[in-house]
Design a protein around this motif. Structure first.
Motif, short mmCIF file in Angstrom:
data_model
loop_
_atom_site.label_atom_id
_atom_site.label_comp_id
_atom_site.label_asym_id
_atom_site.label_seq_id
_atom_site.Cartn_x
_atom_site.Cartn_y
_atom_site.Cartn_z
N TRP A 23 44.85 16.95 61.96
CA TRP A 23 45.30 16.85 60.57
C TRP A 23 46.66 16.16 60.49
CZ3 TRP A 23 44.63 21.38 63.31
CH2 TRP A 23 45.76 22.12 63.61
N ASP A 40 46.80 18.73 66.29
CA ASP A 40 45.54 19.43 66.54
C ASP A 40 45.88 20.78 67.14
OD1 ASP A 40 46.03 19.11 69.29
OD2 ASP A 40 44.82 17.29 69.43
N SER A 65 45.30 16.41 55.54
CA SER A 65 43.95 15.82 55.56
C SER A 65 43.44 15.72 56.99
CB SER A 65 43.97 14.42 54.92
OG SER A 65 44.30 14.53 53.55
N SER A 66 42.13 15.75 57.13
CA SER A 66 41.52 15.69 58.45
C SER A 66 41.19 14.23 58.80
CB SER A 66 40.24 16.53 58.45
OG SER A 66 39.43 16.20 59.54
N TYR A 93 38.29 12.05 57.37
CA TYR A 93 37.10 12.90 57.18
C TYR A 93 37.16 13.65 55.85
CZ TYR A 93 35.88 12.19 62.07
OH TYR A 93 35.51 11.65 63.26
N ARG A 124 47.21 26.65 60.79
CA ARG A 124 47.74 25.34 61.22
C ARG A 124 49.21 25.43 61.53
NH1 ARG A 124 44.65 20.67 57.62
NH2 ARG A 124 42.70 20.74 58.82
N LEU B 196 39.13 24.70 60.90
CA LEU B 196 40.19 23.96 60.19
C LEU B 196 41.43 23.83 61.07
CD1 LEU B 196 40.74 23.03 57.03
CD2 LEU B 196 42.34 24.94 57.11
N ASP B 199 40.02 24.50 65.88
CA ASP B 199 39.22 23.47 66.52
C ASP B 199 37.90 23.99 67.09
OD1 ASP B 199 39.97 20.49 67.08
OD2 ASP B 199 38.85 21.12 68.86
N ALA B 230 35.06 21.83 65.67
CA ALA B 230 35.45 20.68 64.85
C ALA B 230 35.15 19.39 65.60
CB ALA B 230 36.94 20.76 64.52
N TYR B 231 34.86 18.33 64.86
CA TYR B 231 34.65 16.99 65.41
C TYR B 231 33.48 16.93 66.38
CZ TYR B 231 39.21 16.75 63.28
OH TYR B 231 40.24 16.87 62.39
N GLY B 389 41.50 19.94 53.82
CA GLY B 389 41.40 18.99 54.93
C GLY B 389 40.45 19.47 56.01
N PRO B 391 37.73 19.59 58.74
CA PRO B 391 37.15 18.61 59.67
C PRO B 391 35.63 18.71 59.67
CG PRO B 391 37.91 20.52 60.89
CD PRO B 391 38.29 20.76 59.44
#
Lengths: 428, 428
Positions: A23, A40, A65-66, A93, A124, B196, B199, B230-231, B389, B391
């Motif tokens: 992010w 991350d 934002s991702s 994303y 986060r 979020l 991960d 994520a991802y 945001g 992912p």
């Protein structure tokens, strides 16, 4: 292209193309050249981007934002980031919608309630994430320790047909065929039964207490680490508890020093063995040195535990509690049945664990149930196990959430639980 | 004297004094000399005892009683036991009361119901204990695998404020302040939210389904292994699932060969990658080769899965399910939104896991809720996370109990759960 984590960037990657995903923590627009910090779960990385990259479908890419960035690793002139990525492409994303409920960089502080309402975003914040990385590591270290000691991991039911420890304060609900079911408060009766054949068992799981409390150390759903071992006594399982905590803190300090420092914890590896105070000594001390009006037989109040905690500071055991203050399954001392082979493990004023040797004789257990005003008929399924050649056994239950409070040096249990459940809080 | 386990006796202990503790599995009285077999969680040991030792307080020590023996290790002439202990003392902890409800040596067979009613005793049967040793090892191996893949272990709440996946069939109960609470059916929404910031997350915990089913593969309380990353996309997490199972079986075969042989399992390490069949291919196959009346869009019935299972035998994926057959959070295929990036992992006819790529766009997710007849307002807490945001992410839930059925080669899920909960069974 293989994704790399922010903390994996190093000297050997200079000049190479990499991909990072995470992010947008920060954006610095300096005209022709823009810097963003992409974070991350592992850390942050500085990325040099073209201004046009920060627009996705005509919308400005906001903080949080991702995104995914591909680009070449180069040296950076930044103090905080020795390496940076010169972006060749930036894919968005999802755009974070502002205003956000909290600022996860921690620059703007927020109340615990606001943070818990936005828990996913709160995570986060590297300080908050560090708490849950420590919790993750704690779980792995505890299990490995117990497995090495010969304990077998078990899964006991959380839906139970009778109020297991005879306590009130159970959540109850309707089961099939108009039966009443309860949510387990502990695996106590099951783990005792399992020592009949499996010798040493452990379980780490969620339990439930329908108590209406408003404190910084109680929740209605909590995680407990439970062990039970055949042919062990109270001293044996106290030995396991203190060795477990000693090893855990030592390992965390060597493996998770970054996380401990992020959460502001400077916990010391406690020396072994932990000090032991008998319940009676504690009462005498409270009377003589603090002029408390307390007599042998009384429970230790929060106030009493606070005074003891100030004196004992780190980890210590309070042992040999009055039998009447402990649940029906505790074993009475051979030399004086008014007291029991029981203990609480404390950290200062905070109770972390409770355990002891258990009564394994069916008829004495039945008698103890009656003494505590419980109906042996309701424990029929449990009592019959004690007639199948029950070994002597001992064990404890350790509150994982409270242990995390100690490790992370926080005052509110809600800080160390992802989605706490209390009288008020049922969501998210 | 340090206690030794039965399986620790070896050549180097000959002539030494040891202590073993366990239960009396067998007694052979040959006049002046008596043999007993003492069994503990690790195995059995032959003990030579004086006849007088088999009386405790005037009562004959019965089979299954809990005892401790001290004595000298010597060679034995028995075929089954190369070493034996000549008892110097025998202490009886508790006498097993006969008749016992089941015979844990397995010589007299018992119904599954009778065994579950006496589960603790049932576990003295080495074959039954082997199931739970395999389960214990499976848990450790799975966690270690996921930790090495960078997954963080989390504890999400099991008490939830709204019916999480929109399904019916939730146990419900009254929470504080007259609110309705539910028991979680899965950690789905929480694990998605946690990607979020964290991960990759995993959780192994108990979940609850209030479904009134009477099958050999459904329980109302079950343990699920859940991951979310994520991802990653559906292929990525299918890769993790198949690698996990491949490694798990390989490790169990090398580490727990004794237990696998006790339970009669000859499971092979499956080759990678697992076969993949699309849902549409499966439907075509069922129509053409089995003359089933099924159309694309229909769910795969038990009968259909049985036919497919007979053909595919071992582990395989059914992929690309119709979007309408999957929960609201599944991601529609980019090339044809009637189908989704979803999969079920099967072992023959048995569904083991279900997963896929998830929708991470807030507005599309809201639209999907409405399409499935759900009220987005009830998912408010969840939907807002997708505006911070979110992912892209993917994951799966794997039924641990069902996986154990496969590993242990048993047909009824109740065999691999210590205290199963079904429509009838709420105790012990």
């Amino acid at each position: 292209m293989e994704r790399v984590y922010a903390n994996q960037l190093n000297e050997s990657m200079l000049g190479k193309d990499v991909e990072v995903a995470g992010w947008v923590e920060d954006v610095r627009e300096l005209g022709a050249i823009n810097f963003i910090i992409v974070r991350d779960v592992s850390g942050g990385v500085q990325v040099v981007v073209e201004p046009s990259m920060l627009v996705s479908n005509g919308i400005k890419v906001t903080r949080q934002s991702s995104i995914k960035v591909r680009g070449r690793v180069q040296r950076s002139r930044s103090v905080n980031y020795p390496f940076e990525i010169r972006a060749e492409s930036l894919h968005t994303y999802s755009i974070a919608k502002h205003p956000l409920p909290i600022d996860p960089t921690g620059r703007v502080s927020a109340s615990l309630d606001a943070r818990l309402d936005a828990r996913a975003l709160d995570l986060r914040n590297p300080r908050v994430a560090a708490i849950f990385k420590l919790r993750h590591n704690t779980l792995q270290i505890i299990r490995r320790f117990l497995v090495e000691k010969g304990f077998i991991e078990v899964n006991t039911p959380k839906i139970i047909g009778s109020a297991s420890e005879g306590g009130a304060n159970l959540f109850k609900f309707s089961y099939f065929n108009n039966r009443q079911a309860y949510l387990a408060q502990s695996p106590q009766l099951y783990k005792e039964q399992l020592t009949l054949a499996l010798d040493r068992v452990f379980e780490i799981a969620s339990y439930y207490r329908a108590e209406k409390s408003h404190t910084t150390r109680h929740l209605n759903e909590f995680v407990s680490v439970d062990i039970e071992a055949a042919y062990m006594d109270a001293d044996d399982v106290m030995g396991i508890a203190e060795e477990l905590i000693h090893n855990l803190i030592r390992e965390l300090k060597s493996k998770c020093s970054k996380e401990l420092s992020l959460v502001g914890s400077d916990i010391d590896v406690p020396t072994l063995p932990f000090p032991k105070v008998t319940y009676t000594q504690a009462v005498e001390m409270l009377k003589k040195e603090y002029n408390m009006s307390i007599e042998v037989g009384d429970d230790l109040s929060d106030h009493a535990l606070r005074l003891l905690g100030e004196r004992m500071k780190s980890f210590y055991f309070i042992v040999d509690w009055p039998t009447a203050l402990k649940p029906f399954y505790i074993y009475e001392r051979d030399d004086d049945p008014r007291f029991s082979y029981s203990f609480d493990l404390q950290y200062g004023a905070l109770e972390l664990a409770s355990g002891g040797k258990r009564q394994h004789d069916a008829s004495r257990l039945r008698k103890r149930l009656v003494e505590q005003g419980l109906n042996p008929e309701e424990f029929r399924d449990h009592l019959k196990v004690f007639e199948w050649g029950m070994p002597p056994h001992a064990g404890w239950g350790l509150g994982l959430d409270r242990l995390m409070m100690v490790i992370c040096n926080v005052k509110n249990v809600r800080e160390v639980v992802l989605y706490p459940r209390d009288t008020e809080r049922l969501s998210p």
